[in-house]
Design an enzyme around this catalytic site. Structure first.
Site, PDB file in Angstrom:
ATOM      1  CD  GLU A  44      -6.124   4.678  -1.026  1.00 35.93           C
ATOM      2  OE1 GLU A  44      -6.139   4.194   0.107  1.00 35.93           O
ATOM      3  OE2 GLU A  44      -7.154   5.010  -1.645  1.00 35.93           O
ATOM      4  CE1 TYR A 102      -3.815   2.459   0.986  1.00 30.21           C
ATOM      5  CE2 TYR A 102      -2.044   3.502   2.230  1.00 30.21           C
ATOM      6  CZ  TYR A 102      -3.311   3.546   1.675  1.00 30.21           C
ATOM      7  OH  TYR A 102      -4.074   4.674   1.803  1.00 30.21           O
TER       8      TYR A 102
END
Length: 426
Positions: free
Chosen positions: A236, A148
């Site tokens: 993101e 991530y």
């Protein structure tokens, strides 16, 4: 480390792919630029970031070129809508799943035909679903490991922070809650920028090793440059993957932009996806008004988010139901008031209008002129209740009284709400 992540994650979760379809919330609307997943892919590709091959399909002509020019071992076909849960969704024609995998190129046309022009229903859409106008066909990525990566503006650090985790591809909030040691936060000095050393440090935390360490650090540097180049406030990547072939690939991107940078990012803002939005919300945005439609029958025009929420609360306290949230802001003009009234009265459920304005930055005289002009121009048929206080309030009241219009005046917040609710029964 987890503290900044927990406080800032709400920003990350406002992803473009997962923008809520229902805007029936009682807080101030923030006008986010909505890009489809495929458009975010284009931005990554244009900025040199390593992504899988993909094509955007809108009609049969695109399908023909797809067969001729796009040949990979396995295809991923994804319906492009601003909602999550697509893989588990279903279409109004009975077709199951908004995400499909196939190794047979001859099946692509059939899959796409069952998606484009049909409505996809997921857990994040209304019961009627969202009309699919585009499909993205991408090369399937042979994923070995998922991480991530996110860059966001964080108030507690007064600037950008990189949030990273070697546990990507899953519900990152749960990772932060259950295993906070797997969350790394890296504040970036806006003057120094992201250095090669810092990029390698983050890559190591993400557990990239050997030759992959250099590759991951390079991708992290490119993502930082993209963040700056497009005036993002949040970028993101979930997941940023390590493939079995030894590559680092950004598989999914969600980008949130600074609305104030529209003048610099005109090409990006042209991609804004408004087809799924309430037409009244789109119209309000054109005139720099904040609008959210609700289920009630009392239209509300206010200035300021706090006053808007308080107005809706007091209407409900007296047994009424607000029909909307409409905030004209601090720099309102007569023309904006006219457009605000136009939007409010376009809702057939609105049976009464309540204007509740506190003149601080706002001049009550300007509001009053706008109300008179709008009432005459639109030939308003529903009861209009006005409560004004603050800057130039006496002039505002004089303008409205001398107009001869059937405006109901209220001396207090509470009285205004009571009159609005009572007017429904007349």
């Amino acid at each position: 480390m987890a503290v900044v992540f927990q406080s800032s994650l709400r920003v990350c979760r406002r992803s473009l792919q997962f923008t809520p379809v229902s805007l029936k919330v009682c807080n101030q609307q923030v006008r986010y630029l909505n890009l489809l997943e495929c458009h975010s892919k284009v931005l990554l590709q244009d900025n040199g970031i390593n992504i899988q091959k993909f094509k955007i399909i809108e009609d049969s002509k695109d399908i023909k070129s797809l067969k001729e020019e796009f040949k990979v071992n396995e295809y991923v076909v994804k319906a492009q809508v601003l909602a999550g849960g697509r893989g588990l969704g279903h279409f109004d024609n009975g077709f199951k799943g908004g995400v499909h995998l196939t190794k047979d190129p001859s099946k692509l046309e059939e899959i796409i035909a069952k998606m484009v022009g049909h409505r996809l229903i997921t857990k994040q859409t209304s019961k009627d679903g969202i009309l699919v106008k585009k499909v993205m066909v991408a090369e399937s990525v042979n994923i070995f490991r998922e991480t991530y990566f996110c860059i966001l503006m964080d108030r507690s650090h007064n600037g950008p922070v990189i949030v990273a985790s070697p546990a990507g591809g899953i519900d990152i909030e749960n990772v932060a809650e259950k295993t906070p040691e797997l969350i790394g936060t890296y504040p970036i000095d806006i003057f120094e920028g992201l250095t090669q050393e810092k990029a390698k440090e983050i890559a190591r935390f993400l557990k990239f090793e050997g030759t992959l360490l250099e590759k991951a650090a390079k991708e992290i540097e490119l993502l930082w440059k993209l963040f700056l180049n497009v005036d993002a406030v949040q970028l993101e990547i979930n997941p940023l993957v390590e493939t079995k072939e030894g590559e680092v690939v950004a598989v999914d991107a969600k980008i949130q932009f600074d609305d104030n940078a529209e003048f610099r990012q005109k090409e990006i803002f042209k991609m804004n996806e408004t087809g799924e939005m309430d037409a009244r919300e789109v119209e309000a945005a054109r005139y720099n008004l904040n609008y959210v439609g609700l289920d009630g029958n009392i239209g509300c025009l206010v200035n300021g988010a706090g006053l808007a929420m308080a107005t809706m609360d007091i209407i409900k306290l007296h047994g009424g139901e607000p029909a909307n949230f409409l905030d004209v802001g601090g720099g309102v003009t007569e023309n904006q008031v006219l457009h605000a009234f136009t939007i409010l009265t376009s809702d057939p459920n609105v049976k009464s209008l309540l204007v509740n304005v506190f003149g601080g930055i706002v001049n009550c005289g300007i509001i009053a002129k706008g109300i008179v002009n709008a009432t005459k121009t639109l030939q308003l048929k529903v009861p209009l209740i006005v409560r004004l206080e603050g800057t130039n309030v006496n002039e505002g009241k004089r303008i409205m009284k001398e107009s001869g219009l059937p405006i109901l005046f209220a001396n207090s917040f509470d009285e205004a709400a009571q009159q609005a609710v009572a007017s429904l029964n007349k």
